[in-house]
Design a protein around this motif. Structure first.
Motif, PDB file in Angstrom:
ATOM      1  N   PHE A 101      -8.208   0.619 -48.327  1.00 59.79           N
ATOM      2  CA  PHE A 101      -9.420   0.825 -47.551  1.00 59.79           C
ATOM      3  C   PHE A 101      -9.713   2.321 -47.529  1.00 59.79           C
ATOM      4  O   PHE A 101      -8.910   3.105 -47.013  1.00 59.79           O
ATOM      5  CB  PHE A 101      -9.261   0.307 -46.121  1.00 59.79           C
ATOM      6  N   LYS A 102     -10.829   2.690 -48.088  1.00 58.53           N
ATOM      7  CA  LYS A 102     -11.164   4.112 -48.164  1.00 58.53           C
ATOM      8  C   LYS A 102     -11.392   4.689 -46.771  1.00 58.53           C
ATOM      9  O   LYS A 102     -12.189   4.163 -45.991  1.00 58.53           O
ATOM     10  CB  LYS A 102     -12.435   4.318 -49.008  1.00 58.53           C
TER      11      LYS A 102
ATOM     12  N   CYS B 186     -14.669 -10.649 -44.061  1.00 57.87           N
ATOM     13  CA  CYS B 186     -14.079  -9.709 -43.106  1.00 57.87           C
ATOM     14  C   CYS B 186     -13.691  -8.403 -43.797  1.00 57.87           C
ATOM     15  O   CYS B 186     -13.963  -7.309 -43.290  1.00 57.87           O
ATOM     16  CB  CYS B 186     -12.864 -10.365 -42.443  1.00 57.87           C
ATOM     17  N   VAL B 187     -13.043  -8.508 -44.958  1.00 55.27           N
ATOM     18  CA  VAL B 187     -12.640  -7.312 -45.704  1.00 55.27           C
ATOM     19  C   VAL B 187     -13.867  -6.532 -46.162  1.00 55.27           C
ATOM     20  O   VAL B 187     -13.902  -5.295 -46.072  1.00 55.27           O
ATOM     21  CB  VAL B 187     -11.754  -7.712 -46.912  1.00 55.27           C
ATOM     22  N   ARG B 188     -14.896  -7.245 -46.628  1.00 55.16           N
ATOM     23  CA  ARG B 188     -16.108  -6.564 -47.088  1.00 55.16           C
ATOM     24  C   ARG B 188     -16.810  -5.845 -45.933  1.00 55.16           C
ATOM     25  O   ARG B 188     -17.260  -4.704 -46.075  1.00 55.16           O
ATOM     26  CB  ARG B 188     -17.056  -7.574 -47.732  1.00 55.16           C
ATOM     27  N   ALA B 189     -16.888  -6.496 -44.766  1.00 59.94           N
ATOM     28  CA  ALA B 189     -17.529  -5.873 -43.600  1.00 59.94           C
ATOM     29  C   ALA B 189     -16.755  -4.648 -43.129  1.00 59.94           C
ATOM     30  O   ALA B 189     -17.346  -3.642 -42.712  1.00 59.94           O
ATOM     31  CB  ALA B 189     -17.649  -6.888 -42.470  1.00 59.94           C
ATOM     32  N   PHE B 190     -15.433  -4.715 -43.227  1.00 61.09           N
ATOM     33  CA  PHE B 190     -14.620  -3.560 -42.826  1.00 61.09           C
ATOM     34  C   PHE B 190     -14.804  -2.404 -43.793  1.00 61.09           C
ATOM     35  O   PHE B 190     -14.852  -1.238 -43.391  1.00 61.09           O
ATOM     36  CB  PHE B 190     -13.153  -3.975 -42.747  1.00 61.09           C
ATOM     37  N   ARG B 191     -14.924  -2.717 -45.088  1.00 62.39           N
ATOM     38  CA  ARG B 191     -15.153  -1.660 -46.081  1.00 62.39           C
ATOM     39  C   ARG B 191     -16.528  -1.012 -45.887  1.00 62.39           C
ATOM     40  O   ARG B 191     -16.682   0.192 -46.073  1.00 62.39           O
ATOM     41  CB  ARG B 191     -15.053  -2.235 -47.502  1.00 62.39           C
TER      42      ARG B 191
END
Length: 587
Positions: A430-431, A406-411
């Protein structure tokens, strides 16, 4: 705590001076100061932090950020060395004023304006400087300007800086530079963070900075693999360990312990205020065990966070020597790069209407949405997913693999809106997050500062919208003061609201309000006849219960009466038999 410790805490920052024994009768001498203490700077802060801030300043008031000027002898001009020191001190103070840096401590080194100056003054590792330049870190941020020279001198440090101001680089650079010598093998630096996501983020940053330096960094991803990574049979040795406190303490409690922290020279806490919280499900007990295992006599300890709390200050003053405190901007305040808004939505159902209005107006992803529980996160996820929004949810019930994905997809931008709990409110970088929505009102001002700190990072502009209802007005004044202190505008009535008692604020922080479920299902209003029928049915059911109880008691009485009558008959029969027996005996 004995009498000596109490007296030490009370008199911290106090100076007692004796009266002169003899006073000249001809001249009037001024009365000496019996009590002298630094007065705290007055500023508008949240109500629940006023007392804590004052208490910390009283505890740390004995330190002095500026070197004391030596009095030159009468009729003698100051030497060139004294003039040079004074000039350097004035330049350092001017730089601090320019960048909003406040320091508290003895002989605090001046801030460094550039990485070139840092390399020149402290002989920074050349490969480390190349890695910094490769990461496009041209000029240090205010917290890096002051924290880097302090830690390169191996001084104990407490640093408070806004979210997204570069705190991670401020403690990783001195660690990597300090571990350049390979005299010993084993863990020599330990960095702790409250969440796995934040620890993993620090590990990635550290891996980039240690490239081609010979230093090895490790992150504990699975405890089951710890025996292979850290056991006695493991041949590979790591220099820097990044983890959460729970995993480290678990490895220390094994027989034999799978970690040896006796060689740790650097002990760093990121989000120290969260790690120092006491109570159920908090990290303080785990942290005490880990700190006791770090038995190196000359270890350097550093605390970093965006907010200060009194427990952190008390612990640091009690255990750390030669401590330096650094504050960037106003303590416990939000960054000025975030445009903050408060939106009244009326009721819980009004939040969903306001959320859909924002979507209709056009959200600029990526967007973070904060709620106060995992149940509400699931409910809001279902509602927004039904609306066709590219949304996902992250909370404690999801597996670690799901959270990482989830974190990777959001990034990567595959997810536009991420719904989360307080789990993601600490330190995650999160950039380019453009908007933070506080769907549920933050329980404390510290929670509010960390939530909105996910946007407006590294000087980028951001926006934060906070929904509030009539039930949230108790904590509204403290949030409004934060917005005002960071340059925002709030209605005057919010600032004039009644202050919340400290006990009530603590209760709200521990137990958030019970809120209605997030749902758009319209419940049909019952008709008047149905209401009357339901009321009559309730009365009938109640009377039936009473009658059944009475009937049961009547049946019990009848059975008891039958038993008593039977007992009486039996007793009479026994009496008659005895009477006949006595007559025959007499005859």
């Amino acid at each position: 705590m004995d009498e000596h410790d109490i007296f030490k805490l009370i008199t911290a920052g106090v100076r007692f001076t004796k009266k002169p024994k003899k006073q000249a009768p001809a001249k009037l001498q001024p009365q000496p100061e019996v009590f002298k203490q630094e007065e705290p700077v007055k500023s508008d802060k949240s109500d629940e932090d006023d007392q804590e801030t004052t208490e910390f300043r009283l505890l740390a008031g004995g330190s002095d950020s500026q070197p004391k000027r030596k009095k030159s002898k009468a009729g003698k001009a100051p030497s060139s060395k004294e003039l040079e020191l004074q000039r350097a001190s004035d330049e350092a103070n001017e730089t601090r004023r320019q960048y909003g840096i406040s320091v508290l401590g003895k002989k605090v080194p001046p801030p460094v304006p550039s990485f070139e100056a840092l390399t020149r003054d402290f002989k920074l590792l050349p490969r480390l400087q190349q890695n910094l330049l490769a990461r496009n870190f041209d000029q240090p941020t205010p917290i890096q300007m002051q924290a880097l020279p302090v830690l390169l001198q191996r001084r104990a440090l407490m640093a408070c800086a806004p979210t997204g101001s570069g705190k991670t680089l401020a403690f990783l650079t001195p660690i990597i530079d300090g571990l350049r010598s390979h005299k010993t093998s084993g863990l020599r630096a330990l960095v702790l963070a409250p969440t796995r996501e934040l620890a993993q983020q620090i590990y990635r940053e550290c891996a980039e900075l240690t490239r081609e330096t010979g230093l090895r960094t490790h992150f504990i991803s699975k405890v089951s693999e710890a025996k292979q990574k850290h056991g006695a049979e493991c041949k590979q040795r790591y220099d820097i360990l990044v983890s959460t406190p729970n995993r480290v303490r678990f490895l220390l409690q094994q027989e034999p312990p799978l970690l040896d922290l006796s060689l740790v020279e650097w002990f760093v806490l990121d989000e120290a205020d969260r790690l120092m919280e006491e109570g159920q499900n908090n990290f303080k007990e785990q942290l005490d065990d880990i700190y006791a295992a770090c038995s190196h006599p000359t270890k350097c300890v550093a605390f970093f966070s965006a907010t200060y709390t009194v427990p952190v200050a008390k612990w640091a003053l009690r255990h750390l020597k030669n401590l330096v405190r650094i504050t960037i901007g106003v303590q416990n305040s939000a960054t000025k790069t975030v445009q903050q808004e408060l939106l009244f939505v009326g009721s819980e159902s009004g939040k969903l209407v306001a959320m859909r209005d924002l979507v209709r107006q056009g959200l600029q992803p990526p967007v973070l949405v904060f709620v106060h529980s995992k149940e509400r996160a699931k409910q809001l996820f279902e509602e927004l997913l039904y609306d066709g929004i590219n949304v996902d949810v992250i909370h404690a019930e999801r597996s670690q693999h799901q959270r990482d994905n989830c974190v990777r997809a959001f990034r990567e931008g595959s997810i536009w809106v991420l719904i989360c709990t307080e789990l993601m409110g600490r330190g995650i970088d999160f950039k380019g997050v453009n908007l933070v929505i506080n769907y549920d009102f933050p329980p404390t001002t510290i929670s509010y500062i960390h939530r909105i700190g996910r946007t407006g990072r590294a000087g980028r502009p951001g926006r934060a919208i906070t929904f509030f209802t009539q039930e949230d007005t108790a904590n509204l004044r403290s949030i409004a003061l934060i917005i005002k202190n960071s340059g925002g505008s709030v209605p005057e009535y919010m600032l004039q609201m009644k202050k919340v008692r400290k006990s009530e604020a603590k209760m709200r922080a521990k137990k958030p309000l019970d809120r209605e479920d997030i749902s758009t299902k319209i419940r049909p209003e019952p008709k008047i006849d149905e209401i009357h029928k339901s009321a009559k049915l309730k009365k009938v059911e109640k009377t039936e219960k009473v009658l059944k109880k009475r009937q049961g008691t009547e049946n019990d009485l009848k059975s008891k009466q039958k038993k008593l009558s039977k007992i009486k008959v039996d007793l009479k029969a026994v009496g008659k038999r005895k009477g006949k027996g006595s007559k025959t005996n007499k005859m």
